[in-house]
Write a protein that holds these residues in place. Structure first.
Motif, short mmCIF file in Angstrom:
data_model
loop_
_atom_site.label_atom_id
_atom_site.label_comp_id
_atom_site.label_asym_id
_atom_site.label_seq_id
_atom_site.Cartn_x
_atom_site.Cartn_y
_atom_site.Cartn_z
N ASP B 230 0.86 -1.16 0.00
CA ASP B 230 0.00 0.00 0.00
C ASP B 230 0.90 1.22 0.00
OD1 ASP B 230 -2.22 1.56 0.18
OD2 ASP B 230 -2.21 1.57 2.36
N VAL B 231 0.66 2.12 -0.90
CA VAL B 231 1.59 3.24 -1.02
C VAL B 231 0.82 4.55 -0.97
CG1 VAL B 231 3.46 2.18 -2.28
CG2 VAL B 231 1.45 2.90 -3.51
N SER B 232 1.49 5.57 -0.50
CA SER B 232 0.93 6.91 -0.68
C SER B 232 2.04 7.81 -1.18
CB SER B 232 0.31 7.43 0.59
OG SER B 232 1.29 7.77 1.51
N PHE B 233 1.67 8.69 -2.06
CA PHE B 233 2.66 9.45 -2.80
C PHE B 233 2.67 10.91 -2.44
CE2 PHE B 233 1.10 6.20 -5.87
CZ PHE B 233 2.25 5.45 -5.90
#
Lengths: 1239, 418
Positions: B230-233
């Motif tokens: 899960d990524v947030s940019f």
């Protein structure tokens, strides 16, 4: 105390001197600033304090503050507040001192030092230092600890005034800095207003800025003087520099002076149509300011908001929606026309704007669309179950409600999601990846309130991610998760462990996590959860332990299987040393026992013993109630307990007393022999209790149970009244039903309506007319032409551009390719709901990709639809034009056409709108490849030559026939027959682009594009390319100049303001063996236009990149094209036997197989074929078995055979086999297809 | 939206206030002080406090409460996130965000707050834009400013807000063009009594320090991007490109920023670098307790475990601890009952241990709670998830930048229950 004594020993003369100085000051100031005198209240704090200070000094008493003699200035109130709030600290530390400082100067500073930061001014530099030293020396206050604030009565302000009047910017700046520091500490500096306001026109930017800060803070209090500054801002509004215009407007609108409302209104109106988007943004910000100043202006402001809502820049969008929310959130109809634009811009709006827009759109969607969950079964299973049969497993209450509301609707036709609804869901989803927690939360609540149940799951992961953020963020997120987990437990179940509690969590977080864990508990996970709870009970945080016991109780009531285990565990806790723990356990056990009392008389006995030790009233009351209620189970103990309680009655808490009375009454009824006297005694005691509730209760009970001649009919029923079977309490989550507040809102958090909260409306029973969201195109065009600069939206939204393309493709393939039902629905049912039901059928039929098709199929009839599409292309992606409105305003349309012509875009038709659309569509139809959609789109934007009309008409007919054919013949397996044709086609894409010849038109219908979506890749980003953006795709066309080359189709878009010339390529760097056929030079690409070109690359059957330079007349860009392996082949047609034969020859090393599990959406043959063909340029081989799909192709350069087989088994298991002479290609292909099938 | 902001220090003094609309009297903070008194720990003050006319939303960072005053409905996270952004900005400007730093730079702080909010609505929160508007104070600049009387405010008007790349200022120039990336992973884990893992997950970030001239367009690719769950940019990252190719493509902001934060949740992927053998017992009836703790490396992939710090909150009944560490030093605070043991580096040959006895209150019964052990550690040059950056390419500019990448693993919330 020594300090105080010394202070008080100061000579009276000094005090008097101060006094005289001050009176002089006042005198002078009154002369200087006439504004100050009229209202009679002098703002300066020292005049307010002076009498007090002097009194303290004279009286010799310790510093105590009194209000008397103070006027009502803010400062005096504050003084009072602080002194009362912290009186002890104040008395010990706060000291008012007076000292003659620096004999050489004649200044007499009044030094005031204290710890709390009360007195207005701090000095900087040397003066402060010397004062500081003096104070520390004199009072022995330890240096750093004491925050020393020094009041330099008159002199300081004089200083500042002098400095402000000087010519030197540095002095002015110093003065302003000191003043701002005063403001920052909350000190009053309003008496400097005249001196400061003079500098509003100062040239120095920093001075100016600080003056603005001052002005905004004090203008409200000094309205007359503030007017002096207005002209400066009015001048600023006319400045050629957009930033100066914006800042002038910003300050002007921040000055809260009612007199200038008309000026502000004018300025806002002007700025709203400013050229610069930044100024328009500022105008949007100014709207709520003006509204709060004068709500009378609402109507005019709404006009401005309406205008700004139509703005197409991302910069303005967030601000104007914020203004909309503050001024007129009820005017939801203003959003209609801008809805699609807002959805599309959303991803590029700055993060704070995103939050506001998403929240607003949630509300909007609730009023405009139907509830997607009203008959979910159709969506989820695609079966033809009836509406009523399907929703048994749903949340009953909710469903009940919905059923009532929606049943009539549902009977008529199945639910179909409005394409606009889908658009919103799709465009917000990527924002779950935002770094900004508020954005993630906003999207999460949008999905929770708007998405079909099946799709809500995606938000869980993002919310769980937020749990690793700051504790405040955790707090808010957990509150929302708690609410969500009640309604949609399944969503968070996979993340159960993320809610496990750490000993370092703050208590409030622990309790919220516990709440979520409890909500998530079910039969399968309860054992792990209970094991977790066991460790929590040993925690040192007793509040948390108490909450855990409550949680165990709730688990036990909800899940029958574990009730006994929980009860045993809780009984063990009764011997805990901590009284709080025991008390909490008692309360919970009581509730549990109520469910099945007969089994547990030993527990009740055990608890009866506890009455000796437990002191917590609630626990005692609970035990007594239990014994009373189940006195039949413990006939021996009960009277004894009552005896003990009667003894201690007078010392008990009220709730305990009430329960004693209760117990006595119940025992009297069941066992009057033993307890009659005791009961009498207790009732007598209660009769004279201080608490009237207890007295009342005693009187009531005596009348009821003790039979007298007077006692009425009720006493007969006393036993029934008291010993009735009581329903077991339901332990409910405090978060139940909180979701009637919009999640993520302040109101939800507080569980109370906050001021200004906009209720989340219920879904409408019938969807309002969706056509209100259609937009007339000509108005938009007009705007574009009036703006000299390139409109922002073309620059900013490359992201959407890509997305948009992807969106549109399936639409075409749907109508032409395999998914016939759509087409038929569209063309046959021309009712109002025609297109909708069409796409709906689609959705239920074929999984995910069909969702996207909804976008396109908005309008009512096929022709109109075509027209719409065309319009959309023309405007890049301006929202669809409403056909009805178009017809009604044909003149406008004409105007629009003319304009188009001028702009050299496609203006094929002069006459009839209808015809134009037909020709347009047919023309695009006639392209002979799978890439139709792609090509067409490009063409729309910049087609150079108008084709002749008659041809087009023919094409149209052809096309129609073919599409009907499609439905009948090719529907099940469209690709195998379709793709081989490509190889026979001689016409190149370039030819297509140059215009349509008849032969093309004839050929084209024969080509049926598979539904594959051609992926386009970015070659040059518009930012890197300084406005020039290039995308490419593998068109899967033969490249006639050289059969060994792969055709690469490139689309150039010039987003810059100037024309690009001489687009060509240079300096090609290739691996050995590779060759490139360059595209023909594009001589001119005007600003805002798009052009297409085709080049050929021989990749030598490798995935090596081709590097080259893309040159314009000014710049060169290094770019590279790397082919996916699936593009290195061309389809060939084989029969089943041929296939088997060839496969037999390519065994062993040449065969690669891989087991896989098919993605849930791609279990049917149709979608497998589609996905494989998307991944690789292969054609389908007919096959007898429906469990197997076979594909064949040859590599472009070496013509090696490539065979692929997908054999599906039960439950999504499948085997993929690729046979290819070239093992490298084979391996890579397996990987790619695998990916396509499993995603 | 946000009406006013009050900054309150640990001792309850309001040392800065800023109003964006009409002035709200300080007395509104009394409600906050009340809540603060009720809360047992500083972090237990509820983030949202309703008062009769306003709502107070606060965050606690660096022992300073940032209290925002709200008058009407607004998403609470909106305000909380903004306040954290304010703190981050202060930290970025002054190096630290302490009361002293804020007081020393009160004018800059005020200017910043003025730019960040307009009428309570966030205006410019990107640090690149702010730095163009208001230059951060440096020692040199402060000295020059005092001598020449010049200012911190940018001479030029800012253009960043108008550019198509709002997070990057224009006209950046460096003589050394460098781009550094730090991959930092934190292991969050709960280990139970017997040493088995209850939960474990990896929380990773990629922090970047990019000092490149012009408008570089970077792409960063990983050897094993599928690892990332899960990524947030950062807003600069092109989302589509990531979706399609699992490549990070972005035009970086100038200076320091957090490019990406990600999460690896699959528990079997998480290697637990240390194990703890513990034996903490209290005997019934005696006023003594035994304390025995041994640490050892577990799955470290050949790297050494450094900067190990063990802390544990002992039960309230413990009066004192008399312990003997085989390495490092330990302290026991008899007031807070906090035991900390600074171990340093773990030598696999000679495992560090801490043994001895605890004295309990005489006559008191044995405490029934067991302390949890919190562990901090560092492993250099390794990302525990195995994430590897494949390559970094730059487009759009001609020069060759200097590229650097660093990996580090730390313990996040790493707890061992006993």
């Amino acid at each position: 105390m020594t300090a105080m004594q010394r202070l008080l020993q100061l000579p009276v003369t000094a005090v008097n001197m101060v006094k005289t100085v001050q009176s002089q000051v006042q005198g002078q100031e009154e002369d200087k600033s006439p504004v100050l005198t009229p209202d009679g209240v002098h703002q300066a704090w020292y005049s307010a304090l002076q009498p007090d200070e002097l009194r303290h000094l004279r009286s010799g008493a310790p510093v105590t503050i009194s209000v008397s003699g103070m006027n009502q200035s803010i400062e005096s109130q504050e003084w009072l507040r602080v002194s009362t709030a912290r009186s002890t600290r104040f008395q010990s530390d706060a000291t008012i001192a007076l000292q003659e400082q620096g004999g050489s100067t004649k200044r007499i500073p009044l030094l005031v030092c204290e710890l709390t930061g009360l007195i207005p001014v701090s000095l900087t530099g040397k003066e402060a230092e010397s004062c500081f030293n003096w104070v520390t020396d004199t009072f022995g206050v330890s240096g750093k600890k004491a925050v020393i604030l020094i009041k330099w009565v008159k002199i300081l302000h004089d200083d500042l005034k002098e400095m402000l009047d000087s010519n030197k910017d540095s002095l002015k700046l110093e003065a302003m800095k000191r003043i701002v520091a005063m403001i920052a500490r909350g000190k009053n500096a309003s008496d400097l207003f005249p001196a400061v306001v003079k500098n509003v026109a100062c040239k120095n930017i920093e001075v100016k800025k600080l003056v603005y800060v001052y002005l905004v803070r004090y203008a409200e209090e000094q309205q007359d003087l503030a007017l002096l500054s207005i002209s400066t801002f009015q001048r600023g509004l006319k400045d050629p520099n957009q930033l100066i215009r914006a800042s002038a407007l910003r300050v002007l609108s921040s000055i809260r002076v009612t007199i200038i409302v008309p000026i502000m209104m004018l300025a806002i109106k002007e700025a709203a149509s400013d050229m610069s988007p930044y100024v328009r943004k500022t105008a949007a910000h100014a709207i709520p300011k003006l509204y709060s100043l004068d709500p009378e202006q609402k109507d005019q402001l709404i006009e401005v908001i309406e205008k700004l809502l139509a703005d197409k820049t991302t910069l303005v969008a967030g601000s104007v929606v914020m203004a909309f929310e503050e001024v007129c959130p009820e005017r939801i109809e203003l959003i209609h026309k801008n809805y699609r634009k807002l959805c599309n811009l959303l991803i590029d709006v700055e993060e704070w704007g995103q939050v506001v827009i998403i929240n607003m759109l949630t509300r909007y969607a609730r009023t405009q669309f139907l509830n997607p969950n009203m008959n979910e079964s159709l969506l989820e299973e695609g079966s033809d179950k009836t509406f009523y049969g399907s929703d048994e497993d749903e949340d009953e209450e909710e469903e009940e409600k919905e059923k009532k509301a929606e049943a009539p609707m549902a009977k008529r036709k199945p639910y179909v999601m409005d394409p606009d609804h889908r658009l919103l869901l799709r465009n917000t989803k990527p924002l779950l990846q935002s770094r900004n927690a508020a954005v993630v939360m906003a999207v999460a609540q949008l999905y929770f309130h708007l998405a079909p149940k099946a799709e809500i799951g995606v938000i869980a992961k993002a919310l769980v991610r937020l749990l690793r953020s700051h504790s405040e963020v955790q707090y808010v997120v957990l509150q929302n998760v708690a609410t969500m987990s009640i309604k949609r437990r399944g969503m968070f179940e996979p993340y159960l462990k993320s809610f496990y509690i750490r000993s370092t969590d703050p208590t409030q977080i622990k309790i919220l996590k516990l709440e979520v864990l409890t909500n998530l508990a079910n039969e399968t996970n309860i054992s792990t959860i209970l094991r977790e709870f066991q460790t929590y009970i040993k925690s040192m945080d007793k509040d948390f332990v108490a909450a855990t016991i409550q949680a165990i109780g709730r688990c036990a009531t909800n899940i029958g299987e574990v009730r006994d285990t929980c009860l045993n565990g809780l009984v063990q806790l009764l011997s805990n040393r901590d009284e709080l723990v025991v008390a909490e356990s008692v309360v919970v056990i009581k509730k549990l026992l109520q469910m099945q009392p007969e089994k547990h008389s030993d527990i009740i006995k055990h608890m009866a013993k506890l009455t000796d030790n437990i002191q917590v009233p609630m626990a005692r009351a609970s035990i007594l109630w239990l014994i009373g209620e189940y006195c039949e189970h413990v006939p021996k103990i009960a009277p004894d307990v009552l005896r003990k309680m009667a003894k201690s009655f007078t010392n008990e808490e009220d709730i305990v007393k009430l329960q004693i009375i209760n117990l006595a009454a119940k025992l009297y009824l069941t066992n009057s022999k033993q307890t009659k006297l005791l009961t009498q005694y207790v009732l007598n005691l209660a009769k004279y209790d201080q608490n009237y509730d207890i007295r009342d209760r005693a009187r009531f009970i005596r009348q009821l149970i003790v039979p007298t001649e007077k006692s009425g009919a009720l006493s007969k029923y006393a036993k029934k009244l008291f010993l009735a079977l009581k329903p077991a309490p339901v332990l409910e989550s405090p978060f139940k039903d909180r979701d009637h507040f919009q999640l993520g809102s302040l109101s939800h958090l507080l569980n109370a309506k906050a001021g200004g909260y906009q209720e989340l409306p219920d879904w409408p029973e019938a969807a309002p007319d969706p056509s209100v969201r259609n937009v007339e195109v000509f108005t938009l065009l007009e705007r574009v032409t009036t703006l000299t600069s390139v409109p922002e939206w073309t620059k900013c939204s490359s992201r959407e551009k890509r997305k948009e393309k992807k969106v549109e493709k399936p639409f075409y393939s749907d109508s032409e390719g395999e998914s016939g039902p759509t087409e038929s629905a569209d063309s046959e049912s021309d009712s109002a709901s025609g297109s909708e039901s069409g796409s709906g059928l689609e959705e239920s039929g074929s999984g995910s990709e069909s969702e996207e098709s909804e976008e396109g199929s908005e309008s009512e009839e096929e022709e109109e639809e075509e027209k719409d599409k065309k319009k959309k292309k023309k405007e890049l992606k301006k929202p669809v034009q409403e056909s009805e409105s178009e017809q009604s305003s044909e003149e406008e349309v004409r105007k629009h056409e003319r304009k188009n012509k001028q702009r050299k875009s496609d203006s094929e038709s002069e006459s009839d709108e209808e015809e134009e659309s037909e020709s347009e569509s047919s023309q695009s139809e006639s392209e002979d490849s799978e890439s139709e959609a792609e090509v067409k789109k490009k063409k729309k934007v910049a087609e150079p030559k108008p084709p002749s009309k008659p041809v087009k008409k023919e094409c149209k007919k052809e096309k129609k026939e073919m599409s009907l054919l499609d439905l009948d013949d090719f529907e099940p397996a469209p690709s195998p027959q379709a793709t081989p044709l490509n190889t026979f086609l001689s016409s190149s894409l370039v030819n297509d682009l140059e215009g349509l010849s008849l032969s093309d038109a004839v050929l084209s219908p024969a080509t049926i594009s598979p539904s594959s979506t051609l992926k386009s890749y970015e070659l040059l980003h518009r930012i890197t390319g300084e406005g020039l953006s290039v995308e490419y795709c593998f068109s899967r066309q033969p490249f006639p100049p050289d059969g060994n080359m792969v055709a690469v189709q490139m689309q150039f878009t010039n987003n810059a303001t100037s024309d690009a010339k001489n687009l060509h390529m240079e300096d090609v760097k290739l691996q050995s063996g590779m060759r490139v056929k360059e595209f023909t030079e594009i001589e001119l690409l005007p600003a805002g236009e798009t052009a297409t070109a085709v080049m050929g690359i021989d990749f030598c059957d490798s995935t090596q990149a081709a590097n080259f330079q893309l040159c314009t007349h000014t710049r060169k860009f290094f770019v590279s094209i790397q082919p996916p392996v699936g593009e290195l082949m061309r389809p060939v047609f084989l029969t089943e036997n041929e296939f088997k034969k060839e496969q037999g020859q390519l065994m062993g090393m040449n065969e690669i197989s891989e087991k896989l599990t098919l993605d849930a959406n791609c279990r049917n043959e149709h979608s497998i074929v589609q996905r494989v063909i998307t991944a690789a340029n292969l054609s389908r081989v007919p096959c007898g078995s429906d469990k197997e799909c076979r594909f064949a192709g040859r590599t472009v350069t070496s013509s090696s055979l490539v065979l692929a087989t997908v054999a599906s088994r039960e439950e999504g298991a499948a085997q993929l086999t690729v046979n290819c002479e070239k093992m490298v290609i084979g391996t890579m292909l397996v990987k790619d297809i695998l990916l396509a099938l499993t995603q | 939206m946000i009406h006013s902001l009050f900054l309150i220090n640990a001792s309850g003094d309001i040392f800065l206030e800023k109003h964006w609309k009409s002035v709200v009297s300080r007395s509104v903070c009394d409600y906050f002080f009340e809540a603060q008194e009720r809360a047992s720990e500083p972090e237990n003050v509820p983030p949202v406090i309703p008062t009769p006319h306003h709502y107070l939303i606060s965050v606690l960072r660096h022992r300073i409460y940032f209290v925002a005053v709200i008058q009407s409905e607004v998403p609470p996270l909106f305000v909380i996130e903004f306040l954290h952004r304010v703190v981050d900005t202060f930290q970025d400007y002054f190096g630290v965000c302490t009361e002293a730093a804020i007081k020393d730079n009160v004018v800059v702080v005020y200017e910043l707050l003025e730019e960040m909010l307009d009428n309570g609505f966030p205006l410019a929160t990107e640090s690149n834009i702010l730095k163009e508007l208001i230059k951060p104070p440096t020692i040199l600049r402060t000295m020059v400013n005092t001598i020449t009387g010049s200012t911190n405010v940018g001479e030029q008007l800012p253009t960043g807000q108008l550019s198509v790349v709002p997070w990057r200022r224009t006209g950046v120039k460096y003589t050394n063009n460098e781009a550094y990336f730090d991959v930092v992973e934190e292991i969050d884990a709960i280990i139970d009594k017997s040493g088995s893992t209850i939960t474990a997950e990896i929380q990773g970030v990629i922090d970047a320090c990019v000092k490149l001239t012009g408008m570089p367009d970077l792409t960063l690719s990983f050897m094993n991007p599928r690892l990332l769950d899960d990524v947030s940019f950062h807003p600069c990252v092109r989302f589509k490109r990531w979706e399609a190719e699992r490549i990070l493509s972005f035009i970086p902001p100038d200076g320091n920023f957090r490019l990406l934060s990600y999460h690896v949740s699959s528990q079997n992927l998480v290697a637990i670098p240390v194990y703890v053998k513990h034996n903490i017992t209290f005997r019934e009836g005696s006023s003594q307790g035994r304390f025995d703790l041994t640490l050892g490396p577990k799955q470290t992939m050949g790297k050494s475990v450094e900067a190990v710090l063990v802390s544990s909150q002992l039960p309230r009944g413990v009066l004192n601890a008399n312990l003997n560490p085989s390495q490092g030093t330990y302290t026991f605070d008899p007031v807070t009952k906090m035991l900390t043991w600074d171990v340093g580096k773990i030598n696999p040959q000679k495992l560090p241990s801490l043994k001895g006895s605890m004295s309990l209150q005489a006559g008191a019964s044995k405490p029934d709670e067991n302390p949890t052990i919190n562990i901090q550690l560092k492993i250099q040059q390794m990302a525990i998830s195995g994430l590897k950056v494949n390559r970094l390419d730059m487009y759009g500019e001609k020069y060759k930048p200097f590229k650097g990448i660093k990996y580090m693993t730390k313990a996040g919330k790493f707890q061992v229950r006993t």
